[in-house]
Write a protein that holds these residues in place. Structure first.
Motif, PDB file in Angstrom:
ATOM      1  N   VAL A   1      31.665 138.288  15.591  1.00 39.98           N
ATOM      2  CA  VAL A   1      31.178 137.034  15.004  1.00 39.98           C
ATOM      3  C   VAL A   1      30.203 136.377  15.975  1.00 39.98           C
ATOM      4  CG1 VAL A   1      31.849 134.763  14.122  1.00 39.98           C
ATOM      5  CG2 VAL A   1      33.316 136.746  13.688  1.00 39.98           C
ATOM      6  N   VAL A   2      29.044 135.996  15.459  1.00 41.03           N
ATOM      7  CA  VAL A   2      28.007 135.380  16.297  1.00 41.03           C
ATOM      8  C   VAL A   2      27.489 134.112  15.621  1.00 41.03           C
ATOM      9  CG1 VAL A   2      27.286 137.595  17.279  1.00 41.03           C
ATOM     10  CG2 VAL A   2      26.114 136.734  15.243  1.00 41.03           C
ATOM     11  N   LYS A   3      26.834 133.283  16.410  1.00 42.33           N
ATOM     12  CA  LYS A   3      26.194 132.079  15.849  1.00 42.33           C
ATOM     13  C   LYS A   3      24.772 132.432  15.389  1.00 42.33           C
ATOM     14  CE  LYS A   3      29.537 129.193  17.101  1.00 42.33           C
ATOM     15  NZ  LYS A   3      30.545 128.764  16.134  1.00 42.33           N
ATOM     16  N   MET A   4      24.199 131.557  14.563  1.00 41.04           N
ATOM     17  CA  MET A   4      22.854 131.835  14.035  1.00 41.04           C
ATOM     18  C   MET A   4      21.797 131.912  15.144  1.00 41.04           C
ATOM     19  SD  MET A   4      21.350 132.614  11.299  1.00 41.04           S
ATOM     20  CE  MET A   4      22.084 132.030   9.769  1.00 41.04           C
ATOM     21  N   GLY A   5      22.008 131.185  16.226  1.00 43.35           N
ATOM     22  CA  GLY A   5      21.054 131.239  17.337  1.00 43.35           C
ATOM     23  C   GLY A   5      20.955 132.625  17.959  1.00 43.35           C
ATOM     24  N   TYR A   6      21.929 133.488  17.666  1.00 47.41           N
ATOM     25  CA  TYR A   6      21.969 134.840  18.237  1.00 47.41           C
ATOM     26  C   TYR A   6      21.428 135.880  17.255  1.00 47.41           C
ATOM     27  CZ  TYR A   6      24.105 138.722  20.915  1.00 47.41           C
ATOM     28  OH  TYR A   6      24.327 139.849  21.668  1.00 47.41           O
ATOM     29  N   VAL A   7      20.974 135.428  16.066  1.00 50.58           N
ATOM     30  CA  VAL A   7      20.739 136.395  14.988  1.00 50.58           C
ATOM     31  C   VAL A   7      19.645 137.410  15.330  1.00 50.58           C
ATOM     32  CG1 VAL A   7      19.086 135.054  13.582  1.00 50.58           C
ATOM     33  CG2 VAL A   7      20.679 136.618  12.474  1.00 50.58           C
ATOM     34  N   ASN A   8      18.591 136.985  16.017  1.00 49.88           N
ATOM     35  CA  ASN A   8      17.530 137.955  16.342  1.00 49.88           C
ATOM     36  C   ASN A   8      18.034 139.009  17.318  1.00 49.88           C
ATOM     37  OD1 ASN A   8      15.598 136.951  14.621  1.00 49.88           O
ATOM     38  ND2 ASN A   8      14.812 135.480  16.112  1.00 49.88           N
ATOM     39  N   GLU A   9      18.850 138.557  18.296  1.00 47.88           N
ATOM     40  CA  GLU A   9      19.424 139.528  19.235  1.00 47.88           C
ATOM     41  C   GLU A   9      20.389 140.478  18.492  1.00 47.88           C
ATOM     42  OE1 GLU A   9      20.312 137.770  22.912  1.00 47.88           O
ATOM     43  OE2 GLU A   9      21.259 139.579  23.737  1.00 47.88           O
ATOM     44  N   ALA A  10      21.129 139.913  17.564  1.00 46.16           N
ATOM     45  CA  ALA A  10      22.052 140.744  16.770  1.00 46.16           C
ATOM     46  C   ALA A  10      21.277 141.803  15.979  1.00 46.16           C
ATOM     47  CB  ALA A  10      22.875 139.868  15.839  1.00 46.16           C
ATOM     48  N   LEU A  11      20.162 141.412  15.386  1.00 48.72           N
ATOM     49  CA  LEU A  11      19.349 142.381  14.629  1.00 48.72           C
ATOM     50  C   LEU A  11      18.815 143.477  15.558  1.00 48.72           C
ATOM     51  CD1 LEU A  11      17.514 139.846  12.309  1.00 48.72           C
ATOM     52  CD2 LEU A  11      18.855 141.786  11.481  1.00 48.72           C
ATOM     53  N   GLU A  12      18.402 143.063  16.757  1.00 49.54           N
ATOM     54  CA  GLU A  12      17.910 144.071  17.719  1.00 49.54           C
ATOM     55  C   GLU A  12      19.033 145.003  18.152  1.00 49.54           C
ATOM     56  OE1 GLU A  12      16.018 141.831  20.868  1.00 49.54           O
ATOM     57  OE2 GLU A  12      14.553 141.064  19.423  1.00 49.54           O
ATOM     58  N   ARG A  13      20.214 144.417  18.415  1.00 50.05           N
ATOM     59  CA  ARG A  13      21.353 145.272  18.815  1.00 50.05           C
ATOM     60  C   ARG A  13      21.762 146.204  17.673  1.00 50.05           C
ATOM     61  NH1 ARG A  13      26.205 141.941  21.059  1.00 50.05           N
ATOM     62  NH2 ARG A  13      27.142 143.968  20.721  1.00 50.05           N
TER      63      ARG A  13
ATOM     64  N   ALA B   1      16.544 127.974  13.657  1.00 47.87           N
ATOM     65  CA  ALA B   1      15.262 128.354  13.028  1.00 47.87           C
ATOM     66  C   ALA B   1      14.099 127.800  13.836  1.00 47.87           C
ATOM     67  CB  ALA B   1      15.218 127.845  11.596  1.00 47.87           C
ATOM     68  N   ALA B   2      14.241 126.560  14.300  1.00 41.92           N
ATOM     69  CA  ALA B   2      13.144 125.939  15.049  1.00 41.92           C
ATOM     70  C   ALA B   2      12.923 126.646  16.378  1.00 41.92           C
ATOM     71  CB  ALA B   2      13.454 124.470  15.277  1.00 41.92           C
ATOM     72  N   GLU B   3      14.020 127.131  16.989  1.00 41.03           N
ATOM     73  CA  GLU B   3      13.912 127.746  18.311  1.00 41.03           C
ATOM     74  C   GLU B   3      13.523 129.221  18.268  1.00 41.03           C
ATOM     75  OE1 GLU B   3      17.581 127.078  20.297  1.00 41.03           O
ATOM     76  OE2 GLU B   3      17.177 124.944  20.598  1.00 41.03           O
ATOM     77  N   ALA B   4      13.681 129.851  17.109  1.00 41.43           N
ATOM     78  CA  ALA B   4      13.452 131.301  17.042  1.00 41.43           C
ATOM     79  C   ALA B   4      11.988 131.632  17.266  1.00 41.43           C
ATOM     80  CB  ALA B   4      13.888 131.830  15.680  1.00 41.43           C
ATOM     81  N   PRO B   5      11.695 132.689  18.047  1.00 43.37           N
ATOM     82  CA  PRO B   5      10.303 133.097  18.184  1.00 43.37           C
ATOM     83  C   PRO B   5       9.773 133.580  16.840  1.00 43.37           C
ATOM     84  CG  PRO B   5      11.770 134.724  19.166  1.00 43.37           C
ATOM     85  CD  PRO B   5      12.621 133.572  18.730  1.00 43.37           C
TER      86      PRO B   5
END
Ligand code: NDP
Ligand SMILES: O=C/C=C/c1ccc(O)c(O)c1
Ligand code: ZN
Ligand code: ZN
Length: 352
Positions: free
Chosen positions: A311-323, A346-350
């Motif tokens: 289980v991860v938070k939304m702030g981790y979603v890009n890293e989760a997709l990469e992993r 969403a605001a912080e995501a590259p």
């Protein structure tokens, strides 16, 4: 998800349609991350539209219902999967296998009947026609239930449809990821002898000791593959990239079935004797119906099955997709949507 390499407009996080008479408004609690979300976010299928709100393993709480809704009530914990619309008139729709309707509406990266884009479960709220909303039964934690809404039903449906539910069958699960790990669990619960066929030996101990697999083959181990020839009644193939077919067809017995589940945009190849000499079938299957989603949820409760998740938070979603893309998850990421500040994420995501 922004369009790669371009400035991304703000995500329309709160824009969803007015509640229609048969609509259920779902406050999203958890959403699993499927490899299809990578295919879609990265436009592997060539039809991605941006901005995109992915997510099709959605568990949430009903917060509002339209006046004609009979299936669900405010406060229910419910699930939404890959499909949120169909024509209701064609043969698959009439046979309650609406996932095969040619007018199916995908839960994201599609256009709804009102002409607006569909948006998935990486959002605080979803509005979904009651037909495509299933009840999460008591006895299943909401985060555990999320992967059952795609991964779980995707393995359950072909086993049932192709008559592969009898105890004692010998099955192969090719690719031990999100879908594959549910394949091991569901097939074991049906009483099958289950062989995991993996690209490496890294998951051997977990597969045998924790998931309950009976055997483990590394596909590059030619001796072990040869020793296992002609031994399997079916193979559930979850590999998401191009791969040879013949090493796996050789593992099948007479009348064995190779069920393709991975979304692969390049031709797969084999020579015809590989299927003729053994009357083998190569087939495919697409998720499962709403009825089958309800069935697999009940099956998991009855058999005491859960998914194995991180289980991860939304702030981790890009890293989760990469992993996930580099095969570094055991076995499904589930985003704690309600426990995340998704506007901030969403605001912080590259924007790539
Ligand atoms: N037919 C349908 O209705 C559905 C199709 N899908 C599709 O099924 C496929 C699998 O989905 P999912 O289980 O979520 O994916 P995962 O990434 O979780 O699992 C895929 C597994 O395939 C194996 N694999 C082999 N080669 C590769 C590679 N180059 N890159 C990544 N994995 C590789 C790995 O297992 P190992 O380490 O054991 O080799 C990996 O764990 C995807 O294509 C997805 O789009 C998903 C859901 C429904
Ligand atoms: O993860 C669920 C969706 C799977 C899928 C299967 C086939 C296809 O063409 C897709 O676009 C998605
Ligand atoms: Zn999926
Ligand atoms: Zn239809």
């Amino acid at each position: 998800m922004g369009r790669p390499g371009r400035h991304r407009p703000p995500l329309p996080l709160h824009l969803h349609r007015q509640t229609g008479s048969e609509d259920v408004v779902v406050k999203v609690l958890y959403c699993g991350i499927c490899h299809t979300d990578i295919h879609q976010a990265k436009n592997h299928l060539g039809a991605s539209k941006y901005p995109m709100v992915p997510g099709h393993e959605v568990v949430g709480e009903v917060v509002e219902v339209g006046p004609e809704v009979t299936k669900h009530s405010v406060g229910d914990v419910v699930g939404v999967g890959v499909i949120v619309g169909c024509c209701r008139e064609c043969r698959p729709c009439k046979a309650n296998i609406e996932q095969y309707c040619n007018k199916r509406i995908w839960s994201y990266n599609d256009v709804y009947t009102d002409g607006r884009p569909t948006q998935g479960g990486f959002a605080s709220t979803m509005v979904v026609d009651q037909k495509f909303v299933v009840k999460i039964p008591a006895g299943l934690a909401p985060e555990q239930a999320a992967p059952l809404l795609c991964a779980g039903v995707t393995v359950y449906s072909p086993l049932k449809h192709f008559g592969l539910t009898a105890p004692g069958l010998r099955g192969g699960i090719l690719g031990l990821g999100g879908v594959g790990h549910m394949g091991v669990k569901v097939a074991k619960a049906m009483g099958h002898h289950v062989t995991v066929i993996s690209s490496s030996s890294k998951k051997r101990a977990e597969a045998m000791d924790h998931l309950g697999a009976d055997a483990y083959l590394v596909s590059s181990d030619a001796d072990a593959m040869a020793a296992a020839a002609d031994s399997l009644d079916y193979i559930i193939d979850t590999v998401p990239v191009h791969h040879p077919m013949e090493p796996y067809l050789a593992l099948l017995k007479l009348d064995g079935k190779h069920v393709l589940l991975g979304v692969i945009g390049e031709p797969l190849s084999f020579v015809s004797p590989m299927v003729m000499l053994g009357r083998k079938s190569i087939t495919g299957s697409f998720i499962g119906s709403v009825d089958e989603a309800e069935e697999v949820l009940k099956f998991c409760v009855d058999k005491g099955l859960t998914s194995q998740i991180e289980v991860v938070k939304m702030g981790y979603v890009n890293e989760a997709l990469e992993r996930l893309e580099r095969n570094d998850v055991r076995y499904r990421f589930v985003v704690d949507v309600a426990g995340s500040n998704i506007e901030e994420a969403a605001a912080e995501a590259p924007s790539n």
